[in-house]
Enzyme design. Structure first.
Site, PDB file in Angstrom:
ATOM      1  N   TYR A 189       0.846  -1.192   0.000  1.00 55.08           N
ATOM      2  CA  TYR A 189       0.000   0.000   0.000  1.00 55.08           C
ATOM      3  C   TYR A 189       0.888   1.252   0.000  1.00 55.08           C
ATOM      4  O   TYR A 189       1.866   1.309   0.740  1.00 55.08           O
ATOM      5  CB  TYR A 189      -0.890  -0.022   1.246  1.00 55.08           C
ATOM      6  CG  TYR A 189      -1.734   1.204   1.381  1.00 55.08           C
ATOM      7  CD1 TYR A 189      -2.751   1.469   0.472  1.00 55.08           C
ATOM      8  CD2 TYR A 189      -1.507   2.126   2.399  1.00 55.08           C
ATOM      9  CE1 TYR A 189      -3.529   2.615   0.588  1.00 55.08           C
ATOM     10  CE2 TYR A 189      -2.281   3.265   2.523  1.00 55.08           C
ATOM     11  CZ  TYR A 189      -3.286   3.501   1.608  1.00 55.08           C
ATOM     12  OH  TYR A 189      -4.041   4.627   1.718  1.00 55.08           O
ATOM     13  N   LYS A 222     -11.780  -0.211   5.632  1.00 59.49           N
ATOM     14  CA  LYS A 222     -12.212  -0.884   4.409  1.00 59.49           C
ATOM     15  C   LYS A 222     -13.292  -1.923   4.736  1.00 59.49           C
ATOM     16  O   LYS A 222     -14.359  -1.551   5.175  1.00 59.49           O
ATOM     17  CB  LYS A 222     -10.984  -1.475   3.704  1.00 59.49           C
ATOM     18  CG  LYS A 222      -9.784  -0.507   3.624  1.00 59.49           C
ATOM     19  CD  LYS A 222      -9.985   0.656   2.672  1.00 59.49           C
ATOM     20  CE  LYS A 222      -8.906   1.733   2.770  1.00 59.49           C
ATOM     21  NZ  LYS A 222      -7.541   1.293   2.620  1.00 59.49           N
TER      22      LYS A 222
HETATM   23  C1  LIG Z   1      -6.265   1.835   2.991  1.00 57.51           C
HETATM   24  C2  LIG Z   1      -5.162   0.881   3.299  1.00 57.51           C
HETATM   25  C3  LIG Z   1      -4.257   1.151   4.341  1.00 57.51           C
HETATM   26  C4  LIG Z   1      -4.286   2.456   5.123  1.00 57.51           C
HETATM   27  O1  LIG Z   1      -5.390   2.513   5.970  1.00 57.51           O
HETATM   28  P1  LIG Z   1      -6.111   3.904   6.409  1.00 57.51           P
HETATM   29  O2  LIG Z   1      -7.226   3.415   7.253  1.00 57.51           O
HETATM   30  O3  LIG Z   1      -6.524   4.589   5.139  1.00 57.51           O
HETATM   31  O4  LIG Z   1      -5.089   4.698   7.153  1.00 57.51           O
HETATM   32  C5  LIG Z   1      -3.296   0.194   4.624  1.00 57.51           C
HETATM   33  N1  LIG Z   1      -3.214  -0.964   3.911  1.00 57.51           N
HETATM   34  C6  LIG Z   1      -4.061  -1.237   2.900  1.00 57.51           C
HETATM   35  C7  LIG Z   1      -3.917  -2.517   2.154  1.00 57.51           C
HETATM   36  C8  LIG Z   1      -5.057  -0.331   2.557  1.00 57.51           C
HETATM   37  O5  LIG Z   1      -5.886  -0.616   1.534  1.00 57.51           O
END
Ligand SMILES: *Cc1c(COP(=O)(O)O)cnc(C)c1O
Length: 365
Positions: free
Chosen positions: A107, A203
């Site tokens: 990421y 997510k």
């Molecule tokens: C979005 C995401 C993050 C970061 O998370 P946030 O809640 O946006 O800080 C880390 N790893 C993956 C795989 C992501 O999709």
């Protein structure tokens, strides 16, 4: 889903299956007049002399969320203000000048933190193709921490988690898996002897595009204590309302993942046959698809502006289908194809999703 068969048939001692854990874990006891859900506790401080003391150390709404996600991952869980707050806390574990191995397509916020820490002389980072198990194993040799993300965002590459974990442990390194894309329902890294599992709970876990939150789970009590200590010290804690919403989202994780995955699998079949789509990337499970448009980046941008159900937005894992061309972000690695569109498939009716998508794709050929 991991199908844990009960060792004993007593309803209190048997191992519950993941769908039941998602619904039942982290609730108050079944006593008269108790609410069914842990209420949101808005408190910066608590009357002294007990366990909670201050709002940066403990909150009952976090505890309920942590109980439920910890049970699903098979470890103890700590919640954080965001996924990247959890990432930063885990990277803090690495000693000065030590080496971290990470996927070259981790990421972009993880790559960003590693680059920043390296520039300031805090650690060294080696970025490796996570699908090249031999290269990953070789890189483990002098590492202190091996960072895995599988599938990766947005390249959807899959790592050989057990093989890399064995090599990392032989070298004395800790292993963390960012399990954001798979969720604990499709992949339980702690069962593969991984030390830490990390989530952007923003997510799939929260699942409704209304919360920013992160989480880490582990079976190692010492690591748990160190991470809790870091969280107390830095204050990278979620708000109680966020924890409440994330737990409410988690209650339907199994239903959402099942439906979104079924939708994704159907869309993969149809997208693979469409002449506007040059390449479909899908690891075979989960609800994220990446497509590379045959006509290039401009076609990808056009597509993301020509639908009405599919929302042009970043982020993923919500009930609604969203998509974006990832390279519109300057921080996205140049090895991600310019015409790659990452699609987060939601829980709508798949026929409506396709009816929205197909004419937009037709217009590109
Ligand atoms: C979005 C995401 C993050 C970061 O998370 P946030 O809640 O946006 O800080 C880390 N790893 C993956 C795989 C992501 O999709």
């Amino acid at each position: 889903m991991p199908d844990d068969m009960p060792a004993e048939e007593s309803p209190t001692t048997r191992t519950l299956r993941p769908a039941t854990v998602a619904v039942t874990a982290g609730r108050p006891p079944h006593t008269t007049d108790q609410p069914l859900n842990v209420p949101v506790t808005f408190a910066s401080t608590y009357v002294a002399g007990g366990d909670l003391e201050y709002g940066r150390y403990d909150n009952p709404s976090w505890a309920a969320f942590e109980e439920a996600l910890g049970r699903l991952e098979g470890g103890r869980c700590l919640s954080f203000a965001s996924g990247l707050a959890a990432v930063s806390t885990v990277l803090d574990l690495v000693g000065h000048g030590a080496k971290v191995v990470a996927p070259r397509h981790a990421y972009n916020g993880v790559i960003g933190q590693l680059g920043d820490l390296e520039m300031r002389g805090r650690l060294t980072a080696q970025l490796v193709d996570v699908t090249d198990t031999d290269a990953m194993v070789a890189a483990c040799e002098d590492a202190a921490l091996v960072w895995l993300e599988s599938p990766t965002n947005p390249a959807l590459e899959v790592a050989d988690i057990p093989a890399i974990t064995r090599a990392a442990h032989e070298a004395g390194a800790y292993v963390v898996v960012d399990n954001t894309f798979a969720t604990p329902l499709l992949q339980r890294p702690l069962d593969d002897d991984v030390d830490l599992v990390l989530h952007s709970a923003t997510k799939f876990i929260a699942g409704h595009s209304d919360v920013l939150m992160g989480a880490v789970a582990t079976r190692d009590d010492e690591l748990y204590g160190v991470l809790k200590g870091r969280r107390d010290l830095t204050g990278a804690v979620p708000g109680p309302m966020e924890a409440f919403l994330a737990l409410r989202g988690l209650r339907t994780l199994h239903l959402r993942v099942e439906r979104a995955e079924a939708n994704a699998q159907e869309l993969v079949r149809r997208l693979s046959e469409h002449p506007a789509v040059g390449e479909v990337r899908y690891p075979g499970f989960g609800a994220i698809i990446s497509i590379v448009l045959a006509q290039g980046a401009m076609a990808a941008d056009l597509l993301t502006h020509k639908t009405s159900l599919w929302v042009h937005a970043t982020s993923l894992g919500g009930v609604e289908s969203t998509f974006e061309r990832r390279r519109r972000w300057k921080v996205e690695p140049a090895t991600i194809p310019d015409a790659l569109v990452r699609m987060s498939v939601g829980v709508e009716d798949v026929e409506d999703l396709w009816d929205d998508l197909r004419p937009a794709l037709d217009g590109l050929v």
